[in-house]
Design a protein around this motif. Structure first.
Motif, short mmCIF file in Angstrom:
data_model
loop_
_atom_site.label_atom_id
_atom_site.label_comp_id
_atom_site.label_asym_id
_atom_site.label_seq_id
_atom_site.Cartn_x
_atom_site.Cartn_y
_atom_site.Cartn_z
N LEU A 270 0.83 -1.21 0.00
CA LEU A 270 0.00 0.00 0.00
C LEU A 270 0.86 1.25 0.00
CD1 LEU A 270 -2.96 -0.80 2.42
CD2 LEU A 270 -2.75 -1.19 -0.02
N TYR A 359 -16.26 5.15 -11.15
CA TYR A 359 -15.76 4.70 -9.85
C TYR A 359 -14.49 5.46 -9.48
CZ TYR A 359 -13.52 1.43 -6.49
OH TYR A 359 -12.88 0.86 -5.41
N ASP A 370 3.95 5.85 -8.11
CA ASP A 370 4.36 4.48 -8.37
C ASP A 370 3.89 3.93 -9.70
OD1 ASP A 370 5.78 4.06 -6.02
OD2 ASP A 370 3.94 3.77 -4.88
#
Ligand code: ACO
Length: 435
Positions: A270, A359, A370
């Motif tokens: 994460l 979404y 990243d």
């Protein structure tokens, strides 16, 4: 009044017939906080803030982020300017010491980086003892901690400016050597020692890819790309790994121990580990031919734990400025050189799909740093499992700057959050034969 001082403005908190008031703290860019540190003493309440979504843990003068506007500045300088015009050692100095270095300071710092690039020869046995399949982040963390053991005087001298300066240069220089050695060990090749004639980034690429068995010329375009990559990763205020460094350092643990805790925190998918995950997703798409729309559907499916790595950010609710810098850099590299990569088109297409998807739009999920970094590192020949190590090399100056800021602040306290206990109430001991 200085930025960060409490103002006469107050925030009132009313509970039943009690009223409490707390000072407002205002930052340089007019961002506001409420200093509730005496709340528990005043009222018996603690604040609940799961995942620290809304908690300011410190005042800091290192990095400013405006997540809504997509702004990132180190010590007041825009990331776009630094990535284009500065060198990584210059940026490291700026973060740690607060100002751009003078010519003399930069020359002295570069000399220290060159003179401290070697790691102790005894550490070779550490590298050899690691299984070849060991993740380079695990190796990096273990060996960076071990390096501290070879220079124990730094533990005692870290309050002296000269010793601290030497320790900083030594850490920033050695992390690059350790990363390259970890890679060489993983592919079973002999280590290539640092070359005093080469710049910070060129030296790293040379240690990674040259060998007695083949000619390796360091490509100036890749040196430029690596320099910018390290700069955009160099700091990001109170993120997970930096907060970890501060948390560990707040107990007065030494700089090496604090940095190693940061490396471990960065490893998670994460956080810094997302660059490896993002690149692996692109590779899987390329190899399996799975339609991009299916990948998007999986990312949106709440029953599926898969997330589109490289998208979304706790702070940025618009385009991550670091991703913008890297996207431009990538286009420059691939348009004006012999480099090419089929993953590039997949990444562009995936980004377009995400940016037009309801979404993703509703949740402000944009590419983060990243998403594109992996493709740039691939152009250098750096494999997916080394990407988070590259992030750590870049982030090291930021960790050091935060550790120093906290260490130099006489008012800083050991970090120790509170909790609300939800376990059983007091109960009587049950003897073993009655359970
Ligand atoms: N793919 C799919 N859905 C996502 C993604 C994603 N990459 N990121 C967030 N979401 C969804 C969440 O499921 C959540 O949906 P819900 O509101 O319907 O429950 C919503 O968007 C908000 O996301 P949170 O996870 O609650 O946001 P948080 O701020 O806690 O997390 C994080 C931010 C960890 C970066 C998240 O966006 C994520 O997991 N991204 C993928 C991993 C990644 O790229 N990490 C690198 C971040 S940059 C860095 O650390 C250097």
């Amino acid at each position: 009044m200085r930025a960060g001082d409490s103002m006469s403005e107050k925030v009132k908190l009313i509970y039943g017939s009690h009223e409490y008031s707390y000072p407002v703290v205002t930052g340089t860019e007019n961002e506001k906080g409420v200093d509730i540190s005496s709340l528990r003493k005043d009222s018996g309440f603690v604040t609940m803030d799961y995942g620290y979504l809304n908690t300011g843990s410190t005042k800091s003068s290192i990095t400013f982020i405006d997540g809504e506007k997509g702004i990132l500045r180190y010590r007041g300088y825009n990331i776009e300017d630094l990535a284009e015009k500065a060198s990584f050692p210059e940026t490291a100095w700026l973060l740690i010491y607060g100002e751009l270095p003078t010519d003399e300071q930069l020359t002295a710092f570069r000399r220290l980086l060159t003179e401290n690039a070697l790691v102790h020869e005894n550490l070779q046995s550490f590298f050899r003892a690691m299984p070849p399949s060991a993740h380079p982040m695990g190796i990096l963390c273990s060996i960076m901690n071990a390096i501290g053991l070879f220079t124990p005087r730094f533990y005692d001298d870290e309050n002296k400016a000269d010793a601290f300066g030497l320790m900083v240069a030594s850490l920033i220089s050695k992390i690059r050597t350790v990363a390259a050695f970890a890679y060489k060990a993983s592919i079973g090749e002999p280590f290539v020692y640092p070359d005093a004639e080469k710049s910070y980034c060129a030296n790293f690429l040379n240690m990674m890819f040259s060998s007695k068995a083949r000619n390796y010329e360091v490509d100036p375009l890749l040196v430029k790309a690596l320099n910018a990559l390290l700069i955009v990763h160099a700091d990001h205020e109170q993120n997970c790994s930096t907060s970890t460094v501060r948390m560990v350092g707040s107990s007065h643990a030494n700089l090496y121990a604090s940095i190693c805790a940061g490396i471990c925190a960065l490893w998670g998918p994460l956080h810094g580990g997302a660059n490896q995950a993002a690149l692996e997703t692109l590779l899987q798409i390329q190899q399996s031919g799975i339609p991009l729309r299916d990948v998007m559907e999986r990312a949106k499916d709440k029953k599926d734990s898969f997330k589109l790595s490289g998208f979304g950010h706790r702070v940025y609710k618009s385009y991550d400025p670091r991703a913008k810098v890297l996207k431009n850099l990538m286009q420059e590299l691939f348009n004006h050189s012999h480099f090419s990569d089929p993953l590039l088109d997949i990444a562009f297409e995936l980004e377009q799909l995400a940016l037009s998807d309801e979404y993703f739009k509703e949740r402000n999920l944009y590419p983060n740093v990243d998403f594109y970094s992996g493709i740039l590192y691939r152009a250098m020949g750096i494999p997916a499992n080394m990407l988070t190590v590259m992030f750590a090399i870049g982030r090291l100056p930021g960790w050091i700057a935060h550790w120093k800021e906290m260490h130099d602040d006489p008012s800083s306290k050991i970090n120790r959050p509170r909790q609300i206990y939800t376990g059983p109430a007091e109960r009587a001991w049950i003897p073993l034969n009655n359970r």
